[in-house]
Design a protein around this motif. Structure first.
Motif, mmCIF file in Angstrom:
data_model
loop_
_atom_site.group_PDB
_atom_site.id
_atom_site.type_symbol
_atom_site.label_atom_id
_atom_site.label_comp_id
_atom_site.label_asym_id
_atom_site.label_seq_id
_atom_site.Cartn_x
_atom_site.Cartn_y
_atom_site.Cartn_z
ATOM 1 N N SER A 1 -9.428 -41.841 -35.100
ATOM 2 C CA SER A 1 -7.968 -41.897 -35.058
ATOM 3 C C SER A 1 -7.426 -41.721 -33.640
ATOM 4 O O SER A 1 -6.226 -41.908 -33.409
ATOM 5 N N ARG A 2 -8.298 -41.368 -32.700
ATOM 6 C CA ARG A 2 -7.900 -41.218 -31.294
ATOM 7 C C ARG A 2 -8.401 -42.384 -30.440
ATOM 8 O O ARG A 2 -8.314 -42.328 -29.211
ATOM 9 N N LEU A 3 -8.923 -43.415 -31.094
ATOM 10 C CA LEU A 3 -9.591 -44.494 -30.359
ATOM 11 C C LEU A 3 -8.593 -45.570 -29.938
ATOM 12 O O LEU A 3 -8.130 -46.366 -30.757
ATOM 13 N N TYR A 4 -8.276 -45.588 -28.654
ATOM 14 C CA TYR A 4 -7.381 -46.579 -28.065
ATOM 15 C C TYR A 4 -7.987 -47.062 -26.752
ATOM 16 O O TYR A 4 -8.993 -46.524 -26.288
ATOM 17 N N LEU A 5 -7.351 -48.048 -26.148
ATOM 18 C CA LEU A 5 -7.890 -48.610 -24.913
ATOM 19 C C LEU A 5 -7.663 -47.698 -23.709
ATOM 20 O O LEU A 5 -8.448 -47.703 -22.769
ATOM 21 N N ILE A 6 -6.572 -46.926 -23.751
ATOM 22 C CA ILE A 6 -6.225 -46.093 -22.593
ATOM 23 C C ILE A 6 -5.777 -44.704 -23.060
ATOM 24 O O ILE A 6 -4.888 -44.586 -23.919
ATOM 25 N N LEU B 1 0.889 -45.183 -16.736
ATOM 26 C CA LEU B 1 -0.217 -46.012 -17.223
ATOM 27 C C LEU B 1 0.015 -47.500 -16.983
ATOM 28 O O LEU B 1 -0.818 -48.322 -17.350
ATOM 29 N N GLU B 2 1.138 -47.838 -16.366
ATOM 30 C CA GLU B 2 1.522 -49.249 -16.256
ATOM 31 C C GLU B 2 0.479 -50.099 -15.537
ATOM 32 O O GLU B 2 0.147 -51.207 -15.970
ATOM 33 N N SER B 3 -0.070 -49.603 -14.459
ATOM 34 C CA SER B 3 -1.048 -50.404 -13.711
ATOM 35 C C SER B 3 -2.309 -50.648 -14.529
ATOM 36 O O SER B 3 -2.880 -51.743 -14.503
#
Length: 361
Positions: free
Chosen positions: A265-270, A198-200
């Motif tokens: 609770s699963r809401l993130y940017l990636i 996921l780094e890029s």
């Protein structure tokens, strides 16, 4: 975070951030700075968003018993950051240096609280290591001819008695790198905040979030002309719109996969997982409604009124992750900004709102 006049120094009145001076790392192969329990120390402000990200990482990585911490007073005067007098609050459980930060309940009123307040474990801590009065003393100890600003955070080496690094983005990478994993709390499942796959994506989000949101609020608040201010504040909200779209897509996918009850609770940017991108965004968004709306004139909308998904993401981060909640002090945040920038707020009056500081989950 000094007075705006020391920052907005370009001819057109736009804000320019100082480049950090100490840029070393810690690794087993480093000739000087090798991993060790109790060797390194963080000097932070609870008000500063850049320092906040290092505190969150320290907790997430299970390093609260590995890396100690001292907290400067929330008020910054013309000489910069200062500590509480030596001996005040050094044993206060709220700021126990070998444990996590446990922010005190927020005040309903700050009337009677002055820039000279020295409430042990509330306004800050002493310098636990040297009893210094000022953060500047640490900079001069590390580099006697130092001539730049005295910023937080500082990652300090107690063995060589010098600054390893004072660039927050690099400090959180050091803490995340795994060099301290052997000393970490065994009860913690250390999270890799920058997984290779996921780094890029993380780097891409970090780049525009930093320029237009993390730093964008400062470029708006410290602008010295109407033209510059309007350009910068417009950019802030254009990129908040971009965030809102990303989170809306992610939320819809989470609802489909897990149902509406569990989607927040699963809401993130990636990729439905907590990463460095979330960690670097959070300190700005949690400060947005309490201070940036009024103090930095970022008032085209509040987060809670205008950005439903960002607000839901924020509440997920705060209420579902103790590393975020326990390191967030709304008192330090509000008091610092409103009473340390006399050119922006000459009467040093601290607004009471918004209430609550953050909405319930």
């Amino acid at each position: 975070m000094p007075d705006a006049k020391k920052w907005a120094n370009s001819e057109d009145g736009s804000f320019k951030r100082q480049v950090s001076s100490f840029r070393e790392t810690i690794s087993a192969s480093h000739p000087v700075f090798k991993p060790g329990k109790g060797r390194y120390w963080l000097y932070v402000s609870l008000a500063c968003p850049w320092a906040h990200r290092t505190l969150i990482t320290r907790v997430l990585k299970g390093l609260t018993s590995v890396i100690g911490v001292s907290v400067v007073h929330w008020h910054m005067d013309e000489k910069g950051w200062r500590f509480l007098p030596a001996g005040d609050g050094s044993k206060d459980k709220c700021f126990e240096p070998s444990a996590g930060i446990a922010c005190t309940p927020e005040s309903q009123s700050t009337a009677g609280v002055t820039s000279e307040s020295t409430r042990a474990g509330v306004d800050g801590t002493p310098d636990h290591n040297y009893g210094f009065a000022r953060l500047s003393d640490l900079y001069y100890k590390a580099k006697p001819d130092y001539q730049a600003r005295f910023t937080v955070p500082i990652l300090w080496d107690l063995e060589t008695e010098t600054i390893v690094n004072n660039e927050s983005s690099e400090i959180i990478r050091i803490l995340n790198s795994g060099v301290f994993d052997e000393f970490a709390d065994p009860q913690t499942n250390p999270l890799d905040l920058v997984p290779l796959k996921l780094e890029s994506q993380i780097e891409e989000i970090n780049s525009w979030v930093y320029d237009h949101i993390n730093n964008g609020v400062y470029k708006s608040g410290f602008a010295e002309s109407q033209e510059v201010y309007e350009r910068e504040v417009t950019g802030v909200f254009e990129h908040l719109d971009r965030l809102e779209h990303i989170l809306s897509v992610n939320y819809k996918a989470a609802v489909t996969k897990y149902g509406e009850k569990d989607a927040a609770s699963r809401l993130y940017l990636i990729n439905e997982q907590l990463t460095e991108a979330d960690l670097r965004l959070y300190p700005t968004i949690v400060r947005f409604d309490p201070v940036y709306v009024q103090h930095f004139k970022c008032n085209l909308s509040t987060i809670r009124a205008g950005y439903k998904m960002i607000d839901l993401w924020l509440r997920n981060m705060y209420w579902n992750h103790s590393a975020f909640r326990s390191t967030t002090s709304f008192d330090h945040i509000k008091l610092h900004y409103t009473r340390s920038h006399p050119r922006i707020n000459p009467l040093a009056i601290t607004p009471l709102g918004p209430k609550p500081d953050i909405l319930p989950l």
